[in-house]
Design a protein around this motif. Structure first.
Motif, short mmCIF file in Angstrom:
data_model
loop_
_atom_site.label_atom_id
_atom_site.label_comp_id
_atom_site.label_asym_id
_atom_site.label_seq_id
_atom_site.Cartn_x
_atom_site.Cartn_y
_atom_site.Cartn_z
N THR A 90 0.85 -1.21 0.00
CA THR A 90 0.00 0.00 0.00
C THR A 90 0.88 1.25 0.00
O THR A 90 1.91 1.29 0.66
N PRO A 91 0.49 2.29 -0.75
CA PRO A 91 1.39 3.41 -1.02
C PRO A 91 1.96 4.11 0.21
O PRO A 91 3.17 4.34 0.28
N VAL A 92 1.11 4.49 1.18
CA VAL A 92 1.62 5.24 2.33
C VAL A 92 2.56 4.39 3.18
O VAL A 92 3.68 4.81 3.51
N ALA A 93 2.12 3.20 3.52
CA ALA A 93 2.96 2.32 4.34
C ALA A 93 4.27 1.99 3.63
O ALA A 93 5.33 1.93 4.25
N ALA A 94 4.20 1.77 2.33
CA ALA A 94 5.40 1.43 1.57
C ALA A 94 6.40 2.57 1.57
O ALA A 94 7.60 2.36 1.76
N PHE A 95 5.92 3.78 1.36
CA PHE A 95 6.81 4.94 1.32
C PHE A 95 7.42 5.20 2.70
O PHE A 95 8.64 5.33 2.84
N VAL A 96 6.58 5.24 3.72
CA VAL A 96 7.04 5.60 5.06
C VAL A 96 8.00 4.55 5.62
O VAL A 96 9.05 4.88 6.20
N THR A 97 7.67 3.29 5.45
CA THR A 97 8.52 2.22 6.00
C THR A 97 9.86 2.17 5.29
O THR A 97 10.91 1.99 5.94
N ARG A 98 9.87 2.32 3.99
CA ARG A 98 11.14 2.32 3.26
C ARG A 98 12.00 3.51 3.68
O ARG A 98 13.22 3.39 3.84
N TYR A 99 11.37 4.65 3.88
CA TYR A 99 12.09 5.84 4.37
C TYR A 99 12.68 5.57 5.75
O TYR A 99 13.85 5.86 6.01
N ALA A 100 11.89 4.96 6.62
CA ALA A 100 12.32 4.74 8.00
C ALA A 100 13.49 3.75 8.09
O ALA A 100 14.36 3.88 8.97
N LEU A 101 13.50 2.76 7.20
CA LEU A 101 14.48 1.68 7.33
C LEU A 101 15.64 1.78 6.35
O LEU A 101 16.49 0.88 6.30
N ASN A 102 15.72 2.86 5.58
CA ASN A 102 16.72 2.90 4.52
C ASN A 102 18.15 2.84 5.05
O ASN A 102 19.00 2.14 4.48
N ASP A 103 18.44 3.53 6.13
CA ASP A 103 19.80 3.48 6.68
C ASP A 103 20.16 2.07 7.12
O ASP A 103 21.28 1.60 6.88
N LEU A 104 19.22 1.38 7.75
CA LEU A 104 19.46 0.01 8.17
C LEU A 104 19.61 -0.91 6.96
O LEU A 104 20.42 -1.84 6.97
N ARG A 105 18.84 -0.64 5.94
CA ARG A 105 18.95 -1.43 4.71
C ARG A 105 20.32 -1.25 4.08
O ARG A 105 20.95 -2.24 3.64
N LYS A 106 20.82 -0.01 4.02
CA LYS A 106 22.14 0.23 3.43
C LYS A 106 23.25 -0.43 4.24
O LYS A 106 24.30 -0.76 3.69
N GLN A 107 23.02 -0.61 5.53
CA GLN A 107 23.99 -1.29 6.38
C GLN A 107 23.95 -2.81 6.22
O GLN A 107 24.74 -3.53 6.83
N GLY A 108 22.99 -3.31 5.43
CA GLY A 108 22.86 -4.74 5.22
C GLY A 108 22.14 -5.45 6.34
O GLY A 108 22.19 -6.69 6.44
N ARG A 109 21.42 -4.71 7.18
CA ARG A 109 20.76 -5.32 8.34
C ARG A 109 19.35 -5.83 8.03
O ARG A 109 18.77 -6.55 8.83
N VAL A 110 18.79 -5.45 6.89
CA VAL A 110 17.45 -5.88 6.53
C VAL A 110 17.29 -5.77 5.02
O VAL A 110 17.90 -4.89 4.39
N LYS A 111 16.49 -6.67 4.46
CA LYS A 111 16.10 -6.54 3.06
C LYS A 111 14.67 -6.03 3.01
O LYS A 111 13.80 -6.52 3.75
N VAL A 112 14.43 -5.07 2.14
CA VAL A 112 13.11 -4.43 2.03
C VAL A 112 12.50 -4.77 0.69
O VAL A 112 13.09 -4.51 -0.37
N ILE A 113 11.32 -5.37 0.74
CA ILE A 113 10.58 -5.77 -0.46
C ILE A 113 9.27 -4.98 -0.51
O ILE A 113 8.56 -4.89 0.49
N TYR A 114 8.99 -4.40 -1.64
CA TYR A 114 7.76 -3.62 -1.83
C TYR A 114 6.85 -4.38 -2.79
O TYR A 114 7.18 -4.59 -3.95
N THR A 115 5.70 -4.82 -2.29
CA THR A 115 4.68 -5.43 -3.14
C THR A 115 3.69 -4.34 -3.56
O THR A 115 2.90 -3.85 -2.75
N ALA A 116 3.76 -3.95 -4.82
CA ALA A 116 2.86 -2.91 -5.35
C ALA A 116 1.62 -3.59 -5.91
O ALA A 116 1.69 -4.28 -6.93
#
Length: 387
Positions: A90-116
């Motif tokens: 869902t658009p809002v949750a997808a945008f906000v969650t990816r924004y919130a976790l991007n630093d952790l994602r770049k550190q390799g601590r989590v993989k983020v998948i977006y189901t559109a």
């Protein structure tokens, strides 16, 4: 133990679209949690997930809480739980969650998948709206490891505008329950009882529209086409609620077809309704991958739908009948074809049932399981967009 968090703006999205995936992964030993606004009060999600987490997300993208409160809540949950994968939708949750976790994602601590489930920009959509939503998706694309799309138009758009092609996965939906939508499993007594409830004779042909009464579903087009059809022996039923229902009831009266139309509200017997229908009709101007069309094909009931993404994927090649959005004459002609050519309708229904095999639960589960396994095993992608 592998740990997955699925995030949506509202709980019903999670219970409607991710039940089969969640159950399957749990059976494989995964821990699967859910996060949405008000999820701790949702009985279905409480029963489905191992743990649930409330987050202050609003479906209104302009609400300040989405970027002030929610990201901090998401980070706090992740800090305690350390999920391997976070799957957003869902658009809002997808945008906000990816924004919130991007630093952790770049550190390799989590993989983020977006189901559109269907981008809010699409071919033929309003120019300003398309520009705004495409811009937001472009902004969030670099915060994503994998982007799952459910129709071919979105697949092409994602690869062209948003993210590297190797990060895009086409997975058509989240699984269709063929056991429930099986025309041969419905007792004859239920069919007789439903026809009696609707005041239909055994020979009365019924067209069925399963959709909310909202603007993008174009219920007025279905009514006007049915009126143009001018078949006194036929009936039309709507299964669904929504703000436009009173207006549509009034329109049915104005068109002089009120005695042939049934407004049923929300129903729990959609398979039986589809079983007694000669065809289903969906007149939307925008869909991702419409469940009601998949269900109709599974029930071997011919489907009539607009020539748009998602619906086109399901009905092209003779698996159903397509018409141009807003074209009342085309829709009425498709309805007439169903009534006047029973053998052609039978062939369409057969082709539709064959087409739906790729959308069934086992096929979808294999693809999601493979994606999650790949996500855990692969090194992180480069964080910059390919475009």
């Amino acid at each position: 133990m592998n740990k997955l968090l699925i995030v949506a703006t509202i709980p019903i999205t999670l219970s409607s679209f991710f039940t089969y995936i969640t159950r399957h992964l749990q059976a494989q030993g995964w821990r699967v949690d859910g996060m949405a606004a008000g999820i701790s009060s949702d009985s279905k999600c409480l029963e489905l997930f191992d743990r649930v987490w409330d987050v202050e997300l609003s479906r209104n993208p302009l609400k300040p809480q989405n970027l002030i409160v929610a990201p901090q809540q998401i980070r706090e949950v992740f800090a305690k739980q350390e999920y391997d994968i976070v799957n957003v939708t869902t658009p809002v949750a997808a945008f906000v969650t990816r924004y919130a976790l991007n630093d952790l994602r770049k550190q390799g601590r989590v993989k983020v998948i977006y189901t559109a489930q269907g981008f809010h920009f699409y071919n033929g959509g309003p120019i300003i709206r398309n520009s705004v939503f495409l811009g937001l998706e472009k902004l969030a694309a670099p915060w994503t490891d994998y982007l799952v799309v459910v129709n071919r138009e979105d697949e092409e758009s994602a690869k062209r505008h948003l993210i590297k092609p190797e990060q895009v996965r086409y997975i058509p939906g989240t699984g269709l329950n063929v056991g429930r939508f099986n025309r041969h499993a419905i007792p004859e007594a239920e069919i007789v009882q439903l026809r009696q409830e609707l005041g239909l004779l055994s020979e009365t042909p019924l067209f069925l529209s399963v959709a909310e009464f909202i603007k993008r579903k174009h219920p007025q087009d279905v009514l006007r086409a049915f009126a143009r059809l001018a078949r006194k022996e036929a009936c039309l039923a709507f299964a669904g609620n929504g703000p436009l229902m009173p207006q549509m009831q009034q329109l049915a009266s104005q068109l002089g077809i009120e005695n042939q139309v049934r407004f049923l509200g929300l129903r729990q017997d959609i398979p039986t309704l589809m079983r007694i229908a000669v065809a289903t009709v969906l007149a939307s101007d925008r869909e991702g991958l419409p469940n009601c069309v998949m269900e109709s094909l599974c029930m071997e009931t011919p489907a009539i739908g607009t020539d748009i993404r998602g619906t086109r994927d399901l009905l092209e090649g003779g698996s159903g009948l397509l018409f141009t959005v807003g074209d009342i004459e085309e829709l009425a002609a498709a309805m007439a074809l169903i009534l006047d050519n029973p053998e052609a309708a039978r062939i369409i229904a057969q082709r539709g049932r064959e087409r739906i095999t790729n959308y069934e639960v086992p096929q979808i589960l294999k693809q999601y399981e493979a994606l999650y396994t790949e996500a855990i095993s692969q090194p992180e992608f480069a964080t910059a967009s390919a475009f």
